[in-house]
Write an enzyme that holds these catalytic residues in place. Structure first.
Site, mmCIF file in Angstrom:
data_model
loop_
_atom_site.group_PDB
_atom_site.id
_atom_site.type_symbol
_atom_site.label_atom_id
_atom_site.label_comp_id
_atom_site.label_asym_id
_atom_site.label_seq_id
_atom_site.Cartn_x
_atom_site.Cartn_y
_atom_site.Cartn_z
ATOM 1 N N ASN A 134 41.978 -6.863 -16.671
ATOM 2 C CA ASN A 134 41.995 -8.311 -16.541
ATOM 3 C C ASN A 134 41.268 -8.912 -17.750
ATOM 4 O O ASN A 134 40.080 -8.659 -17.963
ATOM 5 C CB ASN A 134 41.294 -8.685 -15.232
ATOM 6 C CG ASN A 134 41.205 -10.171 -14.999
ATOM 7 O OD1 ASN A 134 42.101 -10.929 -15.373
ATOM 8 N ND2 ASN A 134 40.122 -10.601 -14.365
ATOM 9 N N ASP A 150 51.753 -16.228 -18.942
ATOM 10 C CA ASP A 150 52.574 -16.616 -17.805
ATOM 11 C C ASP A 150 52.345 -18.091 -17.513
ATOM 12 O O ASP A 150 51.211 -18.509 -17.260
ATOM 13 C CB ASP A 150 52.199 -15.768 -16.587
ATOM 14 C CG ASP A 150 53.221 -15.869 -15.460
ATOM 15 O OD1 ASP A 150 53.787 -16.973 -15.272
ATOM 16 O OD2 ASP A 150 53.449 -14.860 -14.774
ATOM 17 N N GLU A 204 44.322 -9.573 -28.680
ATOM 18 C CA GLU A 204 45.465 -10.266 -28.080
ATOM 19 C C GLU A 204 45.425 -10.094 -26.570
ATOM 20 O O GLU A 204 45.370 -8.975 -26.057
ATOM 21 C CB GLU A 204 46.800 -9.753 -28.606
ATOM 22 C CG GLU A 204 47.965 -10.527 -27.998
ATOM 23 C CD GLU A 204 49.348 -10.092 -28.467
ATOM 24 O OE1 GLU A 204 50.305 -10.858 -28.211
ATOM 25 O OE2 GLU A 204 49.471 -9.018 -29.076
ATOM 26 N N ASP A 257 55.935 -21.751 -24.668
ATOM 27 C CA ASP A 257 57.207 -22.467 -24.716
ATOM 28 C C ASP A 257 57.392 -23.348 -23.477
ATOM 29 O O ASP A 257 58.493 -23.801 -23.197
ATOM 30 C CB ASP A 257 58.386 -21.499 -24.869
ATOM 31 C CG ASP A 257 58.438 -20.459 -23.760
ATOM 32 O OD1 ASP A 257 57.468 -20.370 -22.972
ATOM 33 O OD2 ASP A 257 59.432 -19.713 -23.691
ATOM 34 N N THR A 295 59.446 -12.435 -31.855
ATOM 35 C CA THR A 295 59.860 -11.447 -30.863
ATOM 36 C C THR A 295 61.118 -11.899 -30.123
ATOM 37 O O THR A 295 61.514 -13.057 -30.188
ATOM 38 C CB THR A 295 58.747 -11.217 -29.824
ATOM 39 O OG1 THR A 295 58.532 -12.442 -29.107
ATOM 40 C CG2 THR A 295 57.446 -10.783 -30.503
ATOM 41 N N PHE A 340 61.345 -12.288 -27.006
ATOM 42 C CA PHE A 340 60.916 -13.265 -26.006
ATOM 43 C C PHE A 340 60.919 -14.665 -26.608
ATOM 44 O O PHE A 340 61.400 -15.619 -25.988
ATOM 45 C CB PHE A 340 59.524 -12.906 -25.495
ATOM 46 C CG PHE A 340 58.999 -13.857 -24.458
ATOM 47 C CD1 PHE A 340 59.251 -13.645 -23.114
ATOM 48 C CD2 PHE A 340 58.263 -14.983 -24.820
ATOM 49 C CE1 PHE A 340 58.785 -14.531 -22.146
ATOM 50 C CE2 PHE A 340 57.792 -15.870 -23.862
ATOM 51 C CZ PHE A 340 58.058 -15.633 -22.527
ATOM 52 N N GLU A 343 46.243 -5.694 -21.734
ATOM 53 C CA GLU A 343 47.450 -5.803 -20.916
ATOM 54 C C GLU A 343 47.203 -5.103 -19.586
ATOM 55 O O GLU A 343 46.448 -4.141 -19.520
ATOM 56 C CB GLU A 343 48.635 -5.172 -21.665
ATOM 57 C CG GLU A 343 49.965 -5.217 -20.944
ATOM 58 C CD GLU A 343 50.359 -6.624 -20.543
ATOM 59 O OE1 GLU A 343 50.305 -6.906 -19.330
ATOM 60 O OE2 GLU A 343 50.692 -7.443 -21.433
#
Length: 252
Positions: free
Chosen positions: A133, A156, A81, A192, A228, A230, A106
Site C-alpha cells: 500500500n 484509479d 512511482e 485522464d 503507454t 493505457f 504496486e
C-alpha cells in the site's frame, strides 16, 4: 530462492492503523502466467524489497525504514512511482536515467512480475519494487526526505460518487508525500479523469508544503513519462490527459 511474499493474513486480523480510511485499491486475485511465475521465482531476490508486514498482506510494519544507499548500493536521486502497473513507464525511465534510482510501488503481483521481466531483458539494475500500500511505503519504509521525485500517473479514479472516498490524492496524502520528498523534490501527477484532475489541483494547491511548478491551469505533459497503451486508450475515447507538478517547499 526464497519467495519474498508476505505471510498469509491471519483469519482474525483486524483492519487497524491504515484502515482508518479506505485504501485506494481493491486487490484482485488472479493467476500469473508461467512466465510471470518464473520471473517471480528467478528475479524477485534481485528486484523486490522484502518489506516487514503489519496486519495485512500489503501493509508495512511501522519502524521498518530501509537505507536507500544500502538497497541500491549507492547514493543517487530516488524516483518513486505509485501504482506502476505493468511497469512500462518506470522501466523506460530507469533505462533512460541510469544516474538515478527508481522504486515501483504496486499491489498486483502479476504487474510486478511483468515489470521484472521487462527490466531484466533491458538490463535495468537501478530499479527496485515493493508489493505494498503506497502511503505506508512513504510513511514507514522510506526515510523522511529521501525521495527526489514522486510520480502518481493515472491512479484509479473511483469515478462513481459513492467510491470517490477511495481516491489516493487527498489532503492526508499530500502530507504523506511531503514527508517523503526532499526539499525541492517534485510531485508529478497525471490523470485522464477531469473531476479527479480538479480534485488533485485543489488538494495540492491548498497544501502548505507544496508550491505549484507550472504556470496556467495545467502542467505541460511530463516528457519523462513514456506513452503507454493505457494513455493512448484514454486519448482514443476522448479523455483529455491532464498533468500537474508541485515542488516540495523547504522545511523550516
Amino acid at each position: 530462492m526464497p519467495d519474498p511474499a508476505p505471510a498469509p493474513l491471519p483469519a482474525n486480523a483486524d483492519d487497524r492503523r491504515y484502515r482508518d480510511r479506505p485504501v485506494s485499491f481493491v486487490r484482485r486475485s488472479g493467476r500469473m502466467s508461467e512466465a510471470q511465475e518464473r520471473a517471480w521465482s528467478d528475479l524477485a531476490a534481485a528486484y523486490v524489497i522484502d518489506a516487514p508486514r503489519d496486519a495485512a498482506a500489503t501493509s508495512i510494519l511501522p519502524g521498518s525504514a530501509v537505507d536507500p544507499a544500502a538497497v541500491w548500493g549507492r547514493s543517487a536521486p530516488l524516483v518513486v512511482e505509485i501504482g506502476s502497473g505493468q511497469g512500462h513507464a518506470i522501466v523506460h525511465a530507469a533505462s533512460s536515467r541510469p544516474e538515478a534510482d527508481f522504486l515501483a510501488i504496486e499491489v498486483f503481483r502479476a504487474g510486478l512480475a511483468r515489470t521484472m521481466l521487462d527490466a531484466d531483458r533491458a538490463g535495468v539494475r537501478n530499479l527496485r519494487l515493493v508489493e505494498a500500500n503506497a502511503p505506508e511505503v512513504l510513511q514507514h519504509l522510506l526515510p523522511e526526505a529521501s525521495v527526489s521525485e514522486l510520480w502518481v500517473f493515472f491512479p484509479d479514479p473511483w469515478h462513481k460518487k459513492k467510491h470517490t472516498k477511495r481516491r489516493l490524492v487527498t489532503p492526508e496524502f499530500a502530507g504523506i508525500a511531503a514527508r517523503a520528498l526532499r526539499d525541492g523534490g517534485t510531485l508529478r501527477l497525471a490523470t485522464d479523469w477531469e473531476d479527479y484532475a480538479l480534485q488533485m489541483r485543489e488538494v495540492l494547491g491548498a497544501a502548505e508544503d507544496f508550491d505549484s511548478a507550472f504556470a496556467g491551469e495545467w502542467a505541460p505533459r511530463f516528457e519523462g513519462r513514456t506513452l503507454t497503451a493505457f494513455e493512448r486508450k484514454g486519448a482514443r475515447v476522448g479523455r483529455e490527459i491532464r498533468d500537474l507538478s508541485y515542488r516540495r517547499r523547504s522545511r523550516p
